[in-house]
Design a protein around this motif. Structure first.
Motif, PDB file in Angstrom:
ATOM      1  N   GLN A 224      -8.879   8.254   2.837  1.00  0.00           N
ATOM      2  CA  GLN A 224      -8.208   9.496   2.504  1.00  0.00           C
ATOM      3  C   GLN A 224      -9.204  10.645   2.459  1.00  0.00           C
ATOM      4  O   GLN A 224     -10.373  10.458   2.115  1.00  0.00           O
ATOM      5  CB  GLN A 224      -7.516   9.369   1.143  1.00  0.00           C
TER       6      GLN A 224
ATOM      7  N   TYR B  67       0.825  -1.206   0.000  1.00  0.00           N
ATOM      8  CA  TYR B  67       0.000   0.000   0.000  1.00  0.00           C
ATOM      9  C   TYR B  67       0.864   1.264   0.000  1.00  0.00           C
ATOM     10  O   TYR B  67       1.856   1.351   0.747  1.00  0.00           O
ATOM     11  CB  TYR B  67      -0.924   0.015   1.217  1.00  0.00           C
TER      12      TYR B  67
ATOM     13  N   CYS C 280      -1.199   6.341  -6.619  1.00  0.00           N
ATOM     14  CA  CYS C 280      -1.101   4.912  -6.872  1.00  0.00           C
ATOM     15  C   CYS C 280      -1.719   4.504  -8.206  1.00  0.00           C
ATOM     16  O   CYS C 280      -1.086   3.812  -9.015  1.00  0.00           O
ATOM     17  CB  CYS C 280      -1.764   4.175  -5.722  1.00  0.00           C
ATOM     18  N   SER C 281      -2.954   4.898  -8.472  1.00  0.00           N
ATOM     19  CA  SER C 281      -3.630   4.463  -9.689  1.00  0.00           C
ATOM     20  C   SER C 281      -2.938   5.022 -10.927  1.00  0.00           C
ATOM     21  O   SER C 281      -2.915   4.369 -11.982  1.00  0.00           O
ATOM     22  CB  SER C 281      -5.103   4.877  -9.667  1.00  0.00           C
TER      23      SER C 281
ATOM     24  N   ASN D 261      -5.752  12.947  -7.702  1.00  0.00           N
ATOM     25  CA  ASN D 261      -5.807  12.681  -6.264  1.00  0.00           C
ATOM     26  C   ASN D 261      -4.551  13.155  -5.552  1.00  0.00           C
ATOM     27  O   ASN D 261      -4.587  13.473  -4.363  1.00  0.00           O
ATOM     28  CB  ASN D 261      -6.016  11.191  -6.005  1.00  0.00           C
TER      29      ASN D 261
ATOM     30  N   ARG E  45       0.129   2.846 -11.593  1.00  0.00           N
ATOM     31  CA  ARG E  45      -0.309   1.568 -12.169  1.00  0.00           C
ATOM     32  C   ARG E  45      -0.663   1.723 -13.632  1.00  0.00           C
ATOM     33  O   ARG E  45      -0.334   0.873 -14.475  1.00  0.00           O
ATOM     34  CB  ARG E  45      -1.522   1.020 -11.407  1.00  0.00           C
TER      35      ARG E  45
ATOM     36  N   GLY F 208      -6.186   0.283   1.886  1.00  0.00           N
ATOM     37  CA  GLY F 208      -5.856   1.578   1.306  1.00  0.00           C
ATOM     38  C   GLY F 208      -5.647   1.469  -0.191  1.00  0.00           C
ATOM     39  O   GLY F 208      -6.314   0.682  -0.871  1.00  0.00           O
ATOM     40  N   GLU F 209      -4.698   2.243  -0.713  1.00  0.00           N
ATOM     41  CA  GLU F 209      -4.367   2.251  -2.139  1.00  0.00           C
ATOM     42  C   GLU F 209      -3.181   1.319  -2.363  1.00  0.00           C
ATOM     43  O   GLU F 209      -2.071   1.603  -1.920  1.00  0.00           O
ATOM     44  CB  GLU F 209      -4.021   3.669  -2.600  1.00  0.00           C
ATOM     45  N   ARG F 210      -3.429   0.213  -3.093  1.00  0.00           N
ATOM     46  CA  ARG F 210      -2.410  -0.821  -3.251  1.00  0.00           C
ATOM     47  C   ARG F 210      -1.814  -0.768  -4.656  1.00  0.00           C
ATOM     48  O   ARG F 210      -2.529  -0.828  -5.647  1.00  0.00           O
ATOM     49  CB  ARG F 210      -3.007  -2.209  -2.979  1.00  0.00           C
TER      50      ARG F 210
END
Length: 212
Positions: free
Chosen positions: A22, A16, A151-152, A75, A155, A178-180
């Motif tokens: 958030q 994460y 994160c996104s 974000n 990715r 969370g954000e992985r």
């Protein structure tokens, strides 16, 4: 040839890069600030730190070296979702953001570009990763482009194999939610581990894009 680079992306042992829930008062999510405690213990980031310069300082400095433009997700720019209610929000960083170059913010709700003190100009774009990267390379004028997150966004660029270098700072904690980063990446095809170093605080893992 200029590169697209990710630097100092702090990540927990369970993958994460931000905690759950958030929001404006908790931009890194619950427990997310623990991922960045190693940064503020370094003389590079904190002149009042008592630690001697070391491998953490070297990686932090490398993340700023030779960068001419930055790409980030909406974000990372701020907590507002959906259509902009107004244009008052100008980022988390105050009047003089730390970038000092063009920053391209990915969003489905573009807004006019604006400049800040110190030479940072934010552009809001609804384009493919390839198109945004082309614009960023043009703005960087021969230097590399940094992919700042979140994160996104990282990715998305990894799945399209546009990232040339990916540096993760693996923090020895578990966040649990969370954000992985690793979701939908499989075995990260097309990338290989180039180096692994560590300090008492974190392990630094750098991936590079393979030519095959």
């Amino acid at each position: 040839m200029p590169k697209l680079r990710v630097h100092n992306l702090a990540i927990s042992l369970d993958g994460y890069v931000a905690g759950p829930n958030q929001g404006p008062d908790n931009p890194l999510g619950e427990g997310g600030t623990r991922l960045h405690e190693w940064v503020f213990a370094t003389p590079y980031a904190n002149p009042e730190a008592t630690n001697d310069p070391g491998v953490d300082d070297e990686h932090l400095a490398a993340g700023d070296r030779g960068i001419g433009a930055t790409i980030m997700g909406r974000n990372m720019f701020g907590p507002i979702r959906g259509a902009w209610p107004n244009h008052e929000w100008t980022g988390w960083w105050g009047d003089n953001p730390p970038y000092h170059h063009d920053v391209f913010v990915l969003t489905h709700h573009p807004r006019p570009s604006f400049g800040m003190e110190g030479g940072t100009t934010f552009h809001f774009v609804d384009e493919t990763p390839e198109a945004v990267l082309h614009r960023a390379f043009d703005a960087a004028n021969g230097q590399d482009v940094r992919l700042g997150g979140g994160c996104s966004t990282v990715r998305q660029f990894l799945r399209t194999r546009l990232v040339d270098e990916l540096h993760l700072a693996v923090v020895p904690i578990l966040l649990g939610a969370g954000e992985r980063l690793y979701d939908d990446l499989g075995e990260l095809p097309g990338y290989q581990v180039a180096s692994v170093t560590h300090s008492p605080a974190v392990t630094h893992v750098t991936f590079t894009r393979s030519e095959a």
